[in-house]
Write an enzyme that holds these catalytic residues in place. Structure first.
Site, PDB file in Angstrom:
ATOM      1  NE  ARG A 124      21.988  49.394  47.625  1.00 59.78           N
ATOM      2  CZ  ARG A 124      21.609  50.521  46.365  1.00 59.78           C
ATOM      3  NH1 ARG A 124      22.147  52.129  46.618  1.00 59.78           N
ATOM      4  NH2 ARG A 124      21.599  50.583  44.702  1.00 59.78           N
ATOM      5  CG  ASP A 311      14.285  54.526  44.041  1.00 60.92           C
ATOM      6  OD1 ASP A 311      14.035  53.873  42.422  1.00 60.92           O
ATOM      7  OD2 ASP A 311      14.785  54.899  45.062  1.00 60.92           O
ATOM      8  NE  ARG A 403      25.079  57.618  40.176  1.00 62.50           N
ATOM      9  CZ  ARG A 403      25.620  56.554  41.472  1.00 62.50           C
ATOM     10  NH1 ARG A 403      26.008  56.794  42.544  1.00 62.50           N
ATOM     11  NH2 ARG A 403      25.544  54.734  41.017  1.00 62.50           N
TER      12      ARG A 403
HETATM   13  C1  EPZ Z   1      17.400  49.279  42.862  1.00 64.48           C
HETATM   14  O1  EPZ Z   1      18.683  48.925  43.946  1.00 64.48           O
HETATM   15  C2  EPZ Z   1      17.207  50.834  42.401  1.00 64.48           C
HETATM   16  N1  EPZ Z   1      18.846  50.774  41.880  1.00 64.48           N
HETATM   17  C3  EPZ Z   1      17.619  51.544  43.122  1.00 64.48           C
HETATM   18  O2  EPZ Z   1      17.918  52.670  42.637  1.00 64.48           O
HETATM   19  C4  EPZ Z   1      16.092  51.681  43.740  1.00 64.48           C
HETATM   20  O3  EPZ Z   1      16.640  52.251  45.431  1.00 64.48           O
HETATM   21  C5  EPZ Z   1      16.552  49.936  44.917  1.00 64.48           C
HETATM   22  O4  EPZ Z   1      16.168  49.228  43.704  1.00 64.48           O
HETATM   23  C6  EPZ Z   1      14.902  48.968  45.556  1.00 64.48           C
HETATM   24  O5  EPZ Z   1      13.785  49.905  44.884  1.00 64.48           O
HETATM   25  C7  EPZ Z   1      18.477  50.277  40.007  1.00 64.48           C
HETATM   26  O6  EPZ Z   1      18.280  49.782  39.812  1.00 64.48           O
HETATM   27  C8  EPZ Z   1      19.888  50.567  39.613  1.00 64.48           C
HETATM   28  P1  EPZ Z   1      17.421  45.908  46.285  1.00 64.48           P
HETATM   29  P2  EPZ Z   1      18.777  47.408  44.110  1.00 64.48           P
HETATM   30  O7  EPZ Z   1      18.695  45.156  45.583  1.00 64.48           O
HETATM   31  O8  EPZ Z   1      18.482  46.233  43.421  1.00 64.48           O
HETATM   32  C9  EPZ Z   1      18.447  44.422  50.489  1.00 64.48           C
HETATM   33  C10 EPZ Z   1      18.199  55.021  42.353  1.00 64.48           C
HETATM   34  O9  EPZ Z   1      17.908  55.736  42.979  1.00 64.48           O
HETATM   35  N2  EPZ Z   1      19.420  43.568  50.275  1.00 64.48           N
HETATM   36  O10 EPZ Z   1      15.967  46.232  45.862  1.00 64.48           O
HETATM   37  O11 EPZ Z   1      20.791  47.716  44.826  1.00 64.48           O
HETATM   38  C11 EPZ Z   1      19.145  45.858  50.416  1.00 64.48           C
HETATM   39  O12 EPZ Z   1      20.312  46.424  50.823  1.00 64.48           O
HETATM   40  C12 EPZ Z   1      18.476  53.978  42.781  1.00 64.48           C
HETATM   41  O13 EPZ Z   1      17.726  54.903  41.317  1.00 64.48           O
HETATM   42  C13 EPZ Z   1      20.866  42.457  49.991  1.00 64.48           C
HETATM   43  O14 EPZ Z   1      19.971  42.924  51.725  1.00 64.48           O
HETATM   44  O15 EPZ Z   1      18.319  47.207  45.487  1.00 64.48           O
HETATM   45  C14 EPZ Z   1      18.159  46.705  50.125  1.00 64.48           C
HETATM   46  O16 EPZ Z   1      18.150  46.708  51.521  1.00 64.48           O
HETATM   47  C15 EPZ Z   1      18.956  53.759  44.546  1.00 64.48           C
HETATM   48  N3  EPZ Z   1      21.537  41.484  49.917  1.00 64.48           N
HETATM   49  C16 EPZ Z   1      16.366  45.911  50.234  1.00 64.48           C
HETATM   50  O17 EPZ Z   1      17.948  44.228  49.439  1.00 64.48           O
HETATM   51  C17 EPZ Z   1      21.006  41.825  48.059  1.00 64.48           C
HETATM   52  O18 EPZ Z   1      21.926  41.210  47.906  1.00 64.48           O
HETATM   53  C18 EPZ Z   1      16.639  45.823  48.725  1.00 64.48           C
HETATM   54  O19 EPZ Z   1      17.521  46.164  47.779  1.00 64.48           O
HETATM   55  C19 EPZ Z   1      20.602  43.086  47.689  1.00 64.48           C
HETATM   56  C20 EPZ Z   1      19.751  43.820  48.289  1.00 64.48           C
END
Ligand code: EPZ
Length: 424
Positions: A124, A311, A403
């Site tokens: 993350r 999700d 949560r």
């Molecule tokens: C959001 O998380 C949601 N959380 C997550 O829901 C959801 O699983 C996720 O989006 C994907 O849909 C909220 O909205 C609070 P991303 P987020 O940035 O924003 C990589 C739940 O169960 N990445 O879209 O943290 C990351 O590692 C939660 O409700 C980077 O590498 O997810 C992942 O592989 C869990 N660098 C991909 O991108 C960054 O700076 C997508 O992550 C940001 C992300």
């Protein structure tokens, strides 16, 4: 630690009220930081993550009160902020705390936000958040586990920029969107996330006076304004909670109406459930699912919205576990989001993990056992498995569930499930 005791075998029937979306409420609570006026959010779900976010912004000096008369209504005022900080003690429990970065920088020109650290489902990182804020003129140093962000001396506001992230990031898009509303000039977000929660946040910001177009598409344009004013906004219904209940009914059989569910936010999941054999009808403000007999297992790959949501991956796997036939589930978003699999195998599921792919063979029945929740959506999948398993299933560590689900066991009991919380 609380546990859930489930006696499997009941079919589900009746009506469930879907709550406001966790992943819309969290950024929208942060959006209140963008104005000195009062903001009222309605339909805010009663979740541990929401309580954590309220604690975080109160820590900064924001006044935030839940209405006595209607607890799902929260009124906030960030007129007198004392410390633009998001400390590690809070951020480590909830990655979404990073959503304070954009609003604090936009309104106050400074922010000190702890790096979130990893979590169960993956590392993350927040490198894209940092890249976007730097593109808008912020100077960010990372030291002692904190992002310390400032505007350059003499610069009063963030500057509009064109931001293309290396991958689609939901909270990254939300941070940039909020920051850009008060930046000088135009910001273009290429490769923006399209999740419905982004659109809901944009609608709230527009009510506050922001100038945004293209939200819900991969390209969002924002014209910065001098200041934003207060508003009243209703949090959009939680599509993942709705999808979770749909999977539960498909697995147990029954006939359930989800009030406030938005079928138009669940196309990919509803398509798969229909292919599995469920009958799903929808109208203004409701989704109805009817399921009888054994479903047919469905293969799917998780992708960014509007594709199949990551999700919903664990919950649909619980359905596949007892459905007819083989299936392959590919998780493309997170590197470690199969932690529910070992627990499902304890219940008798037949699953092999091969890298990003879980290969499944549906079984006639699962048998109840004690299982351990590892993350939010894994917990939900174990509850679904327990609803269909023969005998008793005890799901431990359900603080993960609390949560992101608002009174799940009460809602399930209300439609006929034999489930109770065992308080430790
Ligand atoms: C959001 O998380 C949601 N959380 C997550 O829901 C959801 O699983 C996720 O989006 C994907 O849909 C909220 O909205 C609070 P991303 P987020 O940035 O924003 C990589 C739940 O169960 N990445 O879209 O943290 C990351 O590692 C939660 O409700 C980077 O590498 O997810 C992942 O592989 C869990 N660098 C991909 O991108 C960054 O700076 C997508 O992550 C940001 C992300």
């Amino acid at each position: 630690m609380d546990k859930l005791l489930i006696k499997g075998g009941n079919s589900l029937a009746g009506t469930v009220e879907i709550s406001g979306a966790k992943n819309a409420a969290l950024p929208e609570l942060c959006a209140a930081l963008l104005t000195a006026d009062s903001v009222t959010l309605e339909n805010v779900p009663a979740l541990q993550d929401v309580a954590t976010m309220l604690k975080l912004i109160r820590n900064m000096g924001v006044q935030a009160e839940r209405s006595q008369a209607r607890p799902s209504t929260v009124t906030l005022n960030a007129g007198a902020l004392s410390s633009p900080e998001a400390p590690y003690e809070l951020v480590k429990t909830m990655r979404a705390s990073v959503l304070a970065l954009g609003p604090l920088l936009a309104r106050f020109g400074e922010a000190t936000v702890s790096l979130p650290g990893g979590c169960a489902i993956g590392s993350r990182p927040v490198d894209q958040h940092i890249k976007g804020m730097q593109a808008m003129g912020a100077e960010i140093v990372v030291e002692h586990g904190y992002m310390i962000a400032r505007l350059p001396a003499g610069q009063k506001r963030l500057k509009g920029a064109s931001i293309t992230t290396d991958m689609v990031t939901v909270t990254g898009t939300e941070n940039f969107l909020m920051a850009a509303t008060l930046a000088e000039g135009e910001t273009i977000l290429e490769n923006a996330a399209q999740e419905p929660e982004i659109g809901d946040l944009a609608e709230m910001l527009i009510k506050m006076g922001a100038r945004i177009e293209g939200h819900g598409t991969r390209r969002i344009r924002i014209q910065g304004v001098e200041r934003l004013h207060g508003c009243t906004h209703q949090v959009v219904a939680d599509r993942i909670e709705a999808g979770t209940f749909l999977c539960a009914v498909a697995a147990t059989g029954g006939d359930v109406v989800l009030k406030a569910g938005r079928a138009d936010h669940l196309d990919a999941v509803i398509d798969k459930l229909r292919e599995a054999g469920a009958v799903i009808t929808a109208g203004d403000g409701f989704i109805r699912i009817q399921a009888s007999g054994r479903m047919k297992a469905q293969s799917f790959r998780t992708t960014e919205y509007p594709g199949f949501p990551t999700d919903m991956q664990a919950q649909f796997m619980a359905l596949n576990a007892i459905a007819q036939g083989a299936s392959a589930v590919t998780e493309t978003i997170f590197e470690n989001r199969f932690m529910h699999v070992n627990e499902m195998v304890r219940l008798g599921a037949k699953i092999q993990i091969e890298g990003k792919v879980a290969v499944m063979e549906g079984v006639e029945k699962l048998s109840g056992a004690t299982v351990m929740a590892t993350d939010l959506r894994a917990s939900a999948s174990l509850v679904i498995a327990g609803l269909v398993a023969q005998g008793e299933t005890m799901v431990d560590r359900i603080y993960h569930l609390d949560r992101g689900y608002d009174q799940m066991e009460a809602k399930l009991r209300g439609i006929g499930a034999d489930i109770e919380r065992v308080r430790s």
